[in-house]
Design a protein around this motif. Structure first.
Motif, mmCIF file in Angstrom:
data_model
loop_
_atom_site.group_PDB
_atom_site.id
_atom_site.type_symbol
_atom_site.label_atom_id
_atom_site.label_comp_id
_atom_site.label_asym_id
_atom_site.label_seq_id
_atom_site.Cartn_x
_atom_site.Cartn_y
_atom_site.Cartn_z
ATOM 1 N N LEU A 168 83.183 115.102 -8.020
ATOM 2 C CA LEU A 168 83.866 114.798 -6.578
ATOM 3 C C LEU A 168 84.701 113.740 -6.772
ATOM 4 O O LEU A 168 86.053 113.756 -6.451
ATOM 5 C CB LEU A 168 82.980 114.435 -5.562
ATOM 6 C CG LEU A 168 82.099 115.770 -4.964
ATOM 7 C CD1 LEU A 168 80.979 115.214 -4.011
ATOM 8 C CD2 LEU A 168 83.053 116.784 -4.131
ATOM 9 N N LEU A 169 84.514 112.556 -7.588
ATOM 10 C CA LEU A 169 85.213 111.448 -7.538
ATOM 11 C C LEU A 169 86.475 111.659 -8.604
ATOM 12 O O LEU A 169 87.662 111.237 -8.291
ATOM 13 C CB LEU A 169 84.370 110.295 -8.394
ATOM 14 C CG LEU A 169 85.226 109.013 -8.780
ATOM 15 C CD1 LEU A 169 85.506 108.351 -7.429
ATOM 16 C CD2 LEU A 169 84.277 108.010 -9.355
ATOM 17 N N ASP A 170 86.171 112.421 -9.652
ATOM 18 C CA ASP A 170 87.352 113.026 -10.574
ATOM 19 C C ASP A 170 88.433 113.728 -9.721
ATOM 20 O O ASP A 170 89.418 113.352 -9.916
ATOM 21 C CB ASP A 170 86.844 113.931 -11.657
ATOM 22 C CG ASP A 170 87.633 114.124 -12.758
ATOM 23 O OD1 ASP A 170 88.022 113.291 -13.576
ATOM 24 O OD2 ASP A 170 88.035 115.398 -12.686
ATOM 25 N N PHE A 171 88.089 114.480 -8.795
ATOM 26 C CA PHE A 171 89.006 115.420 -8.087
ATOM 27 C C PHE A 171 89.762 114.439 -7.222
ATOM 28 O O PHE A 171 91.029 114.387 -7.164
ATOM 29 C CB PHE A 171 88.294 116.555 -7.521
ATOM 30 C CG PHE A 171 89.292 117.296 -6.587
ATOM 31 C CD1 PHE A 171 89.902 118.344 -7.379
ATOM 32 C CD2 PHE A 171 89.378 117.129 -5.121
ATOM 33 C CE1 PHE A 171 90.898 119.078 -6.480
ATOM 34 C CE2 PHE A 171 90.403 117.863 -4.390
ATOM 35 C CZ PHE A 171 91.160 118.848 -5.133
ATOM 36 N N TRP A 172 89.065 113.633 -6.428
ATOM 37 C CA TRP A 172 89.729 112.705 -5.432
ATOM 38 C C TRP A 172 90.570 111.626 -6.278
ATOM 39 O O TRP A 172 91.750 111.459 -5.731
ATOM 40 C CB TRP A 172 88.604 112.154 -4.733
ATOM 41 C CG TRP A 172 89.097 111.113 -3.708
ATOM 42 C CD1 TRP A 172 89.306 111.826 -2.288
ATOM 43 C CD2 TRP A 172 89.904 109.864 -3.666
ATOM 44 N NE1 TRP A 172 89.732 110.608 -1.496
ATOM 45 C CE2 TRP A 172 90.130 109.627 -2.285
ATOM 46 C CE3 TRP A 172 90.028 108.910 -4.471
ATOM 47 C CZ2 TRP A 172 90.778 108.195 -1.942
ATOM 48 C CZ3 TRP A 172 90.609 107.736 -4.140
ATOM 49 C CH2 TRP A 172 91.076 107.553 -2.927
ATOM 50 N N MET A 173 90.144 111.002 -7.213
ATOM 51 C CA MET A 173 91.220 110.307 -7.822
ATOM 52 C C MET A 173 92.188 110.919 -8.551
ATOM 53 O O MET A 173 93.603 110.202 -8.247
ATOM 54 C CB MET A 173 90.416 109.428 -9.182
ATOM 55 C CG MET A 173 89.206 108.546 -8.842
ATOM 56 S SD MET A 173 89.667 107.139 -8.025
ATOM 57 C CE MET A 173 90.384 106.188 -9.168
ATOM 58 N N LYS A 174 92.258 112.089 -9.003
ATOM 59 C CA LYS A 174 93.379 112.689 -9.359
ATOM 60 C C LYS A 174 94.293 113.321 -8.210
ATOM 61 O O LYS A 174 95.654 113.131 -8.578
ATOM 62 C CB LYS A 174 93.055 114.139 -10.239
ATOM 63 C CG LYS A 174 92.294 113.404 -11.820
ATOM 64 C CD LYS A 174 92.080 114.768 -12.730
ATOM 65 C CE LYS A 174 91.390 114.442 -13.732
ATOM 66 N NZ LYS A 174 90.851 115.494 -14.502
ATOM 67 N N GLU A 175 93.737 113.489 -7.196
ATOM 68 C CA GLU A 175 94.426 113.974 -6.133
ATOM 69 C C GLU A 175 95.253 112.844 -5.367
ATOM 70 O O GLU A 175 96.388 113.049 -4.672
ATOM 71 C CB GLU A 175 93.560 114.730 -4.911
ATOM 72 C CG GLU A 175 93.341 116.037 -5.329
ATOM 73 C CD GLU A 175 94.636 117.087 -5.133
ATOM 74 O OE1 GLU A 175 94.853 117.269 -3.967
ATOM 75 O OE2 GLU A 175 94.804 117.431 -6.114
#
Length: 359
Positions: A168-175
């Protein structure tokens, strides 16, 4: 002050070399601004030239690359062409980075007519001191990390897995502007948090867990590095005490950050507090390291055995004390800090008090 390439050029004669070969991806980017992936070519610096050599895949990118001091050439055999260029430019002594693989050194040794001389951290020492643009990018990265932490706290609940939180964190940071992680995100809960470098696993977060989150993401080519420990429900009273010890140690180290401070001396201001609390054996890593284009830049680490490390103005370092108690869990809190003549400037804005999710 001249350009970064010019600073290397001005040193060549004093280093008793005719040219310097750069093959490290981050060093090429630092010196030129061109993103040439590792092993896809090289940068050759002579007293009056800077030449990028790559292959046809980079033809259009190099054509669009606007630089008044770097020229480019397309090659089908990088190092045969390097030898030809060096002969044409009368390069008799060629410096190179001592971090090259043995395979590449063997190729250079077989191919080059010029004598080869290794150098350690020639560009990395330049990277150690950040300019205003680099500091602005590191601040932007640190701000995004603080926002990412706030987001992740909203997703934490008993029953969610460590791996799911990391994803979840990975997706949010990239978004929200990060290009990618600088290392594998650590989400370590309960007893797993007693391992300083635990990886995110399928373990489910439970009520009563302390959770350590350690993550770093690139923003504009530069990475922040942040660790926070939070609680899910009511945690072991010893962990609450440990949290306060670690947080006090973090603050005490930061308060003593200054230009000229030795690495072992700075470490002492945090390690001594942890030892006095009876947890000296449970703090088993360095106090921090440099960050920038890599998550571990010079100094790669500072701790009790680093009297040779002396901090300079506009270095950016981490401060990350921790205590790890087997079968109970662990606590680590990490901030990114600029060393300045005016004292420490903390880039990490995420709260450092113990946050209890579900309170």
């Amino acid at each position: 002050m001249g350009s970064r390439i010019n600073r290397i050029q001005q040193r060549l004669a004093k280093l008793y070399i005719d040219a310097f070969l750069v093959t490290n991806q981050q060093n090429i980017y630092y010196l030129t601004g061109f993103n040439l992936l590792q092993d896809d070519g090289f940068l050759l610096i002579t007293p009056d030239r800077a030449i990028i050599v790559s292959d046809e895949r980079y033809h259009l990118a190099l054509e669009e690359f606007a630089s008044e001091e770097v020229v480019a050439t397309i090659s089908q055999d990088y190092y045969a062409d390097l030898n030809r260029i060096c002969q044409a430019l009368q390069v008799e002594v060629l410096g190179y980075e001592d971090t090259v693989s043995y395979q590449l050194y063997d190729l250079l040794d077989d191919t080059m007519i010029a004598d080869l001389v290794p150098f350690s951290n020639l560009v990395e020492k330049m990277r150690q001191i950040k300019d205003s643009q680099e500091l602005a990018l590191l601040k932007k990265a640190a701000d995004l990390h603080a926002a990412g932490y706030r987001y992740l706290l909203s997703q934490v609940h008993p029953g969610v897995s460590e791996r799911n939180l990391a994803n979840l964190l990975d997706f949010w940071m990239k978004e929200h502007g990060a290009s990618g992680p600088s290392f594998s995100t650590i989400v370590a809960s309960g007893a797993n948090a007693a391992q300083p470098h635990a990886t995110a696993s399928d373990k489910l977060i439970e009520d009563g867990d302390a959770v350590t989150l350690d993550f770093g993401y690139f923003v504009g080519g530069y990475t922040a590095d942040m660790t926070r420990t939070f609680a899910v429900g009511s945690i072991d009273p010893e962990l609450k005490d440990i949290y306060q010890i670690v947080n006090t140690a973090r603050r005490n180290v930061i308060d003593h950050v200054k230009v000229g401070m030795r690495g072992d001396k700075l470490d002492h201001f945090g390690r001594q507090l942890i030892a006095e609390a009876g947890y000296d054996d449970e703090f088993n890593h360095g106090m921090g390291h440099g960050i920038g284009l890599n998550v571990h830049e010079l100094p790669v680490s500072y701790g009790p055995g680093t009297p040779h490390v002396k901090f300079a103005n506009n270095e950016v370092i981490t401060v990350e004390p921790g205590i790890y108690v087997p079968e109970i869990g662990g606590v680590r809190i990490e901030d990114d800090v600029i060393v300045t003549h005016g004292g420490p400037v903390v880039l990490t804005t995420a709260p450092t008090e113990l946050i209890i999710v579900g309170d």
